[in-house]
Design a protein around this motif. Structure first.
Motif, PDB file in Angstrom:
ATOM      1  N   HIS A   1       1.226   5.706  -0.425  1.00 27.16           N
ATOM      2  CA  HIS A   1       0.475   6.925  -0.106  1.00 27.16           C
ATOM      3  C   HIS A   1       0.974   8.143  -0.863  1.00 27.16           C
ATOM      4  CE1 HIS A   1      -0.428   4.275   3.319  1.00 27.16           C
ATOM      5  NE2 HIS A   1      -1.565   4.944   3.385  1.00 27.16           N
TER       6      HIS A   1
ATOM      7  N   GLU B   1      -4.854   5.675   0.646  1.00 23.49           N
ATOM      8  CA  GLU B   1      -3.829   4.780   0.124  1.00 23.49           C
ATOM      9  C   GLU B   1      -4.169   4.291  -1.275  1.00 23.49           C
ATOM     10  OE1 GLU B   1      -3.823   1.630   2.947  1.00 23.49           O
ATOM     11  OE2 GLU B   1      -5.610   0.670   2.148  1.00 23.49           O
TER      12      GLU B   1
ATOM     13  N   ARG C   1       0.868  -1.177   0.000  1.00 19.76           N
ATOM     14  CA  ARG C   1       0.000   0.000   0.000  1.00 19.76           C
ATOM     15  C   ARG C   1       0.905   1.227   0.000  1.00 19.76           C
ATOM     16  NH1 ARG C   1      -5.213  -1.835   2.119  1.00 19.76           N
ATOM     17  NH2 ARG C   1      -5.020  -3.990   2.834  1.00 19.76           N
TER      18      ARG C   1
END
Length: 281
Positions: free
Chosen positions: A62, A81, A60
């Motif tokens: 960001h 995310e 994940r």
């Protein structure tokens, strides 16, 4: 009732929604296995997880670091995310939803011609070396950027298509929370290049508007210390949509319709939203 051509995420999700509503659906996939060959980075909006239950998540992120030709860099972050998936596993998860809802999936089934009259759709397919026909009330073309459904029933081409070349690299990026984006004519032509952190490996690639992206990739790959290539993938990415994606007894979805994000080439959440919109009475 419905013939769906293509077992990528958009085709499988359309099959799932239609089967769930009680329509009889046959889905055709030209390859022997859903999800192969892999032709995508697998970087998608978190919104995709609202549509599909999957265990294919491997990272994940960001944000992104954007690198310019003069060696300058800007960093962009966001609260929501973005998810990195094992694309082949994800495809099989969506396909499993469709077959679980009642879709009849046929692999190794290559469509070679599609015809339409006032009563029905007729698709000529090659299965196990044999030529046969399937008839349906409606056909959904989810058969990618080189869609046979679009060619035969719409007579249209996607006007703007980039050619992508990507590898799974042995490079493990130190920053696992940001995607790298590279600009400039050394690594791309008319588009951008990228490196996506995927745990112990990275997905490194570039795309070009005209010309071969492979030549640009080699320059990009020199930027990484452990540039050993584990696998290679790639393919066309449409970056413009058809003005009309439906006709009599016919709908185009996903890459076949050019339904992608025009800047990034991203697709899934847009495709799933399109599927739901087009299935409303």
């Amino acid at each position: 009732d419905v013939l769906v051509i293509g077992a990528g995420p958009s085709g499988s999700y359309a099959s799932y929604e239609l089967s769930k509503k009680g329509f009889s659906v046959i889905q055709l996939e030209e390859h022997p296995e859903v999800g192969k060959p892999v032709e995508c980075t697998g970087l998608v909006s978190r919104r995709v997880l609202e549509f599909v239950r999957t265990k294919s998540i491997i990272n994940r992120v960001h944000g992104a670091h954007v690198y310019f030709p003069n060696n300058g860099r800007i960093s962009i972050s966001k609260a929501e995310e973005t998810v990195v998936l094992e694309r082949d596993e994800f495809d099989r998860d969506v396909s499993g939803m469709a077959t679980g809802a009642g879709t009849e999936l046929r692999v190794n089934s290559k469509v070679i011609e599609v015809k339409r009259d006032k009563e029905e759709i007729t698709a000529k397919i090659r299965e196990a070396g044999n030529i046969r026909e399937i008839k349906a009330r409606v056909v959904i073309g989810a058969d990618g950027a080189n869609s046979i459904v679009r060619k035969d029933l719409f007579g249209k081409r996607i006007q703007r298509v980039v050619s992508a070349y990507q590898v799974e690299s042995a490079e493990s990026m130190e920053d696992q929370d940001n995607v790298n984006v590279y600009l400039g004519k050394a690594v791309t032509k008319g588009y951008f290049a990228w490196a996506t952190p995927a745990g112990d490996t990275s997905r490194i690639g570039t795309a070009c508007l005209g010309g071969s992206s492979k030549n640009y990739f080699h320059e990009l790959n020199r930027r990484f210390r452990n540039n050993r290539i584990l696998s290679i993938t790639g393919g066309p990415i449409p970056i413009s949509a058809l003005k009309k994606t439906y006709g009599e007894r016919t709908i185009l979805i996903g890459d076949a319709a050019g339904i992608v994000k025009p800047l990034s080439g991203g697709e899934y959440s847009l495709e799933f939203f399109q599927d739901q919109k087009q299935q409303r009475p």
